[in-house]
Design a protein around this motif. Structure first.
Motif, PDB file in Angstrom:
ATOM      1  N   LEU A  94      -6.132   8.419   9.909  1.00 20.09           N
ATOM      2  CA  LEU A  94      -4.698   8.633  10.236  1.00 20.09           C
ATOM      3  C   LEU A  94      -4.399   9.946  10.496  1.00 20.09           C
ATOM      4  N   PRO A  95      -3.756  10.198  11.394  1.00 14.34           N
ATOM      5  CA  PRO A  95      -3.334  11.831  11.634  1.00 14.34           C
ATOM      6  C   PRO A  95      -2.399  12.166  10.398  1.00 14.34           C
ATOM      7  N   SER A  96      -1.889  11.279   9.912  1.00 15.65           N
ATOM      8  CA  SER A  96      -0.661  11.803   8.562  1.00 15.65           C
ATOM      9  C   SER A  96      -1.667  11.811   7.467  1.00 15.65           C
ATOM     10  N   HIS A  97      -2.775  11.108   7.339  1.00 13.32           N
ATOM     11  CA  HIS A  97      -3.067  11.021   6.090  1.00 13.32           C
ATOM     12  C   HIS A  97      -4.755  11.083   6.568  1.00 13.32           C
ATOM     13  N   ALA A  98      -5.256  12.167   5.898  1.00 11.17           N
ATOM     14  CA  ALA A  98      -6.770  12.503   6.388  1.00 11.17           C
ATOM     15  C   ALA A  98      -7.835  11.578   5.319  1.00 11.17           C
ATOM     16  N   ASN A  99      -7.394  11.120   4.444  1.00  8.97           N
ATOM     17  CA  ASN A  99      -8.074  10.065   3.546  1.00  8.97           C
ATOM     18  C   ASN A  99      -8.167   8.648   3.748  1.00  8.97           C
ATOM     19  N   VAL A 100      -7.388   8.349   4.888  1.00 13.51           N
ATOM     20  CA  VAL A 100      -7.304   6.883   5.072  1.00 13.51           C
ATOM     21  C   VAL A 100      -7.585   6.743   6.542  1.00 13.51           C
ATOM     22  N   PHE A 101      -8.547   5.673   6.729  1.00 21.45           N
ATOM     23  CA  PHE A 101      -9.213   5.442   8.012  1.00 21.45           C
ATOM     24  C   PHE A 101      -8.815   4.003   8.395  1.00 21.45           C
ATOM     25  N   LEU A 128      -4.579  -0.472  -7.839  1.00 18.18           N
ATOM     26  CA  LEU A 128      -5.763   0.090  -7.569  1.00 18.18           C
ATOM     27  C   LEU A 128      -5.597   1.399  -7.103  1.00 18.18           C
ATOM     28  N   ALA A 129      -6.036   2.296  -7.569  1.00 19.83           N
ATOM     29  CA  ALA A 129      -6.113   3.706  -7.091  1.00 19.83           C
ATOM     30  C   ALA A 129      -7.110   3.882  -6.401  1.00 19.83           C
ATOM     31  N   PHE A 130      -7.023   4.738  -5.250  1.00 17.10           N
ATOM     32  CA  PHE A 130      -8.103   5.255  -4.312  1.00 17.10           C
ATOM     33  C   PHE A 130      -7.933   6.548  -3.902  1.00 17.10           C
ATOM     34  N   ASP A 131      -9.180   7.233  -3.734  1.00 14.48           N
ATOM     35  CA  ASP A 131      -9.196   8.435  -3.114  1.00 14.48           C
ATOM     36  C   ASP A 131      -9.338   8.588  -1.580  1.00 14.48           C
ATOM     37  N   VAL A 132     -10.230   7.500  -1.099  1.00 10.71           N
ATOM     38  CA  VAL A 132     -10.227   7.207   0.248  1.00 10.71           C
ATOM     39  C   VAL A 132      -9.965   5.627   0.486  1.00 10.71           C
ATOM     40  N   ILE A 170       0.732  -1.094  -0.025  1.00 10.87           N
ATOM     41  CA  ILE A 170       0.028  -0.082   0.009  1.00 10.87           C
ATOM     42  C   ILE A 170       0.785   1.140   0.002  1.00 10.87           C
ATOM     43  N   ASP A 171       0.689   1.991  -1.075  1.00 13.29           N
ATOM     44  CA  ASP A 171       1.452   3.433  -1.230  1.00 13.29           C
ATOM     45  C   ASP A 171       0.400   4.437  -0.766  1.00 13.29           C
ATOM     46  N   LEU A 172       0.661   5.006   0.358  1.00 15.49           N
ATOM     47  CA  LEU A 172      -0.442   5.912   0.961  1.00 15.49           C
ATOM     48  C   LEU A 172      -0.162   7.146   0.213  1.00 15.49           C
ATOM     49  N   ASN A 173       1.126   7.664  -0.163  1.00 23.58           N
ATOM     50  CA  ASN A 173       1.454   8.928  -0.803  1.00 23.58           C
ATOM     51  C   ASN A 173       0.857   9.097  -2.253  1.00 23.58           C
ATOM     52  N   ALA A 174       1.120   7.837  -2.993  1.00 24.32           N
ATOM     53  CA  ALA A 174       0.666   7.617  -4.333  1.00 24.32           C
ATOM     54  C   ALA A 174      -0.799   7.269  -4.469  1.00 24.32           C
ATOM     55  N   ARG A 175      -1.538   6.901  -3.194  1.00 29.63           N
ATOM     56  CA  ARG A 175      -2.819   6.507  -3.246  1.00 29.63           C
ATOM     57  C   ARG A 175      -2.987   5.147  -4.117  1.00 29.63           C
ATOM     58  N   ARG A 182      -0.854 -10.975  15.559  1.00 26.19           N
ATOM     59  CA  ARG A 182      -0.144  -9.827  15.430  1.00 26.19           C
ATOM     60  C   ARG A 182      -0.951  -9.206  14.046  1.00 26.19           C
ATOM     61  N   VAL A 183      -0.300  -7.843  13.775  1.00 22.76           N
ATOM     62  CA  VAL A 183      -0.933  -7.218  12.633  1.00 22.76           C
ATOM     63  C   VAL A 183       0.017  -7.812  11.332  1.00 22.76           C
ATOM     64  N   SER A 184      -0.922  -7.880  10.288  1.00 25.49           N
ATOM     65  CA  SER A 184      -0.355  -8.518   9.025  1.00 25.49           C
ATOM     66  C   SER A 184       0.917  -7.757   8.225  1.00 25.49           C
ATOM     67  N   PRO A 185       1.576  -8.499   7.662  1.00 28.04           N
ATOM     68  CA  PRO A 185       2.855  -8.090   7.170  1.00 28.04           C
ATOM     69  C   PRO A 185       2.672  -6.726   6.316  1.00 28.04           C
ATOM     70  N   VAL A 186       1.600  -6.387   5.632  1.00 28.35           N
ATOM     71  CA  VAL A 186       1.321  -5.403   4.842  1.00 28.35           C
ATOM     72  C   VAL A 186       1.043  -4.167   5.645  1.00 28.35           C
ATOM     73  N   ILE A 187       0.451  -4.502   6.863  1.00 30.67           N
ATOM     74  CA  ILE A 187       0.369  -3.089   8.011  1.00 30.67           C
ATOM     75  C   ILE A 187       1.683  -2.909   8.548  1.00 30.67           C
ATOM     76  N   GLU A 188       2.503  -4.040   8.701  1.00 33.57           N
ATOM     77  CA  GLU A 188       3.782  -3.701   9.457  1.00 33.57           C
ATOM     78  C   GLU A 188       4.718  -2.907   8.495  1.00 33.57           C
ATOM     79  N   ASN A 189       4.567  -3.009   7.082  1.00 35.49           N
ATOM     80  CA  ASN A 189       5.393  -2.387   6.364  1.00 35.49           C
ATOM     81  C   ASN A 189       5.023  -0.739   6.214  1.00 35.49           C
ATOM     82  N   LEU A 190       3.849  -0.406   6.653  1.00 36.05           N
ATOM     83  CA  LEU A 190       3.234   0.969   6.302  1.00 36.05           C
ATOM     84  C   LEU A 190       4.202   1.829   7.108  1.00 36.05           C
ATOM     85  N   ASN A 191       4.536   2.929   6.588  1.00 38.08           N
ATOM     86  CA  ASN A 191       5.239   3.973   7.418  1.00 38.08           C
ATOM     87  C   ASN A 191       4.385   5.130   7.805  1.00 38.08           C
TER      88      ASN A 191
END
Length: 413
Positions: free
Chosen positions: A289-296, A96-100, A80-85, A263-272
């Motif tokens: 998320l405090p750093s990404h208002a479009n992510v819950f 797969l692109a997302f807005d939210v 998951i790339d939060l910056n590239a969405r 424990r959390v899944s690897p894909v979540i462990e890798n999120l910065n």
């Protein structure tokens, strides 16, 4: 965002993900990603093991639950790339692109670095795990001659459950009742042995004393051996090594089930993103998320302060949070003010063997066969979609919920 049809991507199809999708409806272009083709009502996976419920009762296909305005992607998320969405999928060439984005991935089994645990024990999180465990019990029973001495029979029919939280207690009492019933039907000598191993000093540590009394009583009635203050040192193919008071003991087993936490899944462990010491994502009171208002984020992977401590890691919390996430996604898309909520315990219901349960509601606990029926009624109301609730409720009412015996392989009732 309000001037276009926003792309809302939900990662994870458990309680948090599915119920968020259902509550969102036509609010944007909604896509649900799951690595399975079905939802799983995990609190009743123990009843599926015992045959008290059928697979379609607790594992309906997403296609049956989701409306035409929700897209379903059956695939595994690898990045998951939060910056590239964008969300990267295992079998698709294009991201797969997302807005939210809604993160509702859930957890994975935590084997805590115990040697051999991942290779030789059975986790208990999916339908296939329950099928494997039931097959293991039937196979072990099928290899016992009727004239085998009781001590040899018990050694060959020893099963261990690691972890004495709610999952371990529900699982061990189900297994013990099923195995004892099978002994009577097959006229075997002696009795089976089911152990539950707990590092702490008590069973169901996250529950109150009121319901723990019923749990302890059920463990005694089902003849489950409880080993507290005991650590699993190593898991072998047909045995496990325990440490208690710095003394190690090896016990032969026909099967070992791992219910020792998640424990959390690897894909979540890798999120910065900002996380707790336990690698949980820190979220605002709005579940953003405090750093990404479009992510819950919600459920097992999120650290949400304003919730009763007993709700941590439960499907009940994810179910409640889904309503808030759906409301806030709609508010975010329309530019309205987002909401917060305090989540309280709605009541606990623990299955304790094939004939009884314990229920805590309104601060009062009760147990026995009546609690078992109450548990079925309570969970009927929490199944997804009114149509599925009606079908399952009718099946339980008219066809009953009797357990299915551990009959010899190939034998049908």
């Amino acid at each position: 965002m309000a001037n276009k049809r926003a792309r809302v991507v939900i990662v994870g199809g458990g309680f948090g993900g599915l119920f968020t999708a259902l509550d969102l409806g036509g609010a944007g272009d909604v896509t649900l990603i799951s690595d399975a083709d079905h939802f799983l009502f995990t609190p009743m996976l123990y009843e599926y093991l015992s045959g008290e419920v059928e697979e379609w009762h607790i594992a309906p296909k997403y296609r049956e639950l989701l409306g035409g305005n929700i897209n379903l992607v059956s695939d595994e998320v690898t990045n998951i790339d939060l910056n590239a969405r964008t969300v990267t999928l295992k079998t698709r060439n294009e991201d797969l692109a997302f807005d939210v984005l809604v993160l509702a991935v859930g957890g994975v089994s935590n084997f805590a670095g115990v040697p051999g645990a991942a290779e030789h024990s059975i986790p208990f999180r999916k339908i296939v795990h329950a099928d494997e465990l039931r097959a293991r019990m039937v196979d072990a029973l099928d290899h016992i001659p009727p004239d085998l001495p009781p001590q040899d029979t018990q050694r060959a029919l020893t099963f261990a459950v690691v972890g004495a939280g709610a999952s371990g207690v529900e699982l061990s009492t189900k297994m013990a009742d099923l195995l004892r019933d099978a002994f009577k039907r097959r006229a075997l000598r002696g009795e089976p042995r089911v152990l539950v191993i707990e590092m702490g000093d008590r069973v169901v540590p996250g529950m109150g004393d009121e319901i723990r009394e019923f749990v302890n009583e059920a463990l005694r009635e089902s003849r489950v051996e409880v080993h507290t203050l005991t650590r699993v040192v190593r898991v072998n193919e047909k045995s496990l090594v325990l440490d208690h008071n710095e003394m190690q003991t090896e016990i032969d087993t026909a099967g070992i089930v791992w219910a020792g936490g998640v424990r959390v899944s690897p894909v979540i462990e890798n999120l910065n993103v900002e996380k707790t010491d336990r690698r949980l994502i820190i979220v605002d009171p709005t579940l953003q998320l405090p750093s990404h208002a479009n992510v819950f984020a919600l459920g097992d992977i999120a650290f949400y302060k304003d919730a009763a401590p007993t709700l941590a890691g439960t499907g009940q919390l994810a179910l409640q949070q889904a309503g808030l996430v759906a409301k806030n996604v709609k508010a975010f898309l329309s530019g309205d003010e987002l909401h917060t909520k305090h989540f309280e315990e709605l009541g606990e219901a623990v299955s304790l063997g094939t004939e009884r349960a314990a229920v805590l509601a309104g601060g009062k606990a009760f147990g026995g066969p009546l609690a078992r029926q109450a548990r079925f009624a309570l969970y009927t109301a929490r199944l997804p979609t009114w149509h599925h609730r009606l079908r399952v409720g009718a099946s339980w009412f008219f066809e009953g919920t009797a357990p299915r015996p551990l009959l010899p392989l190939g034998f049908h009732r």
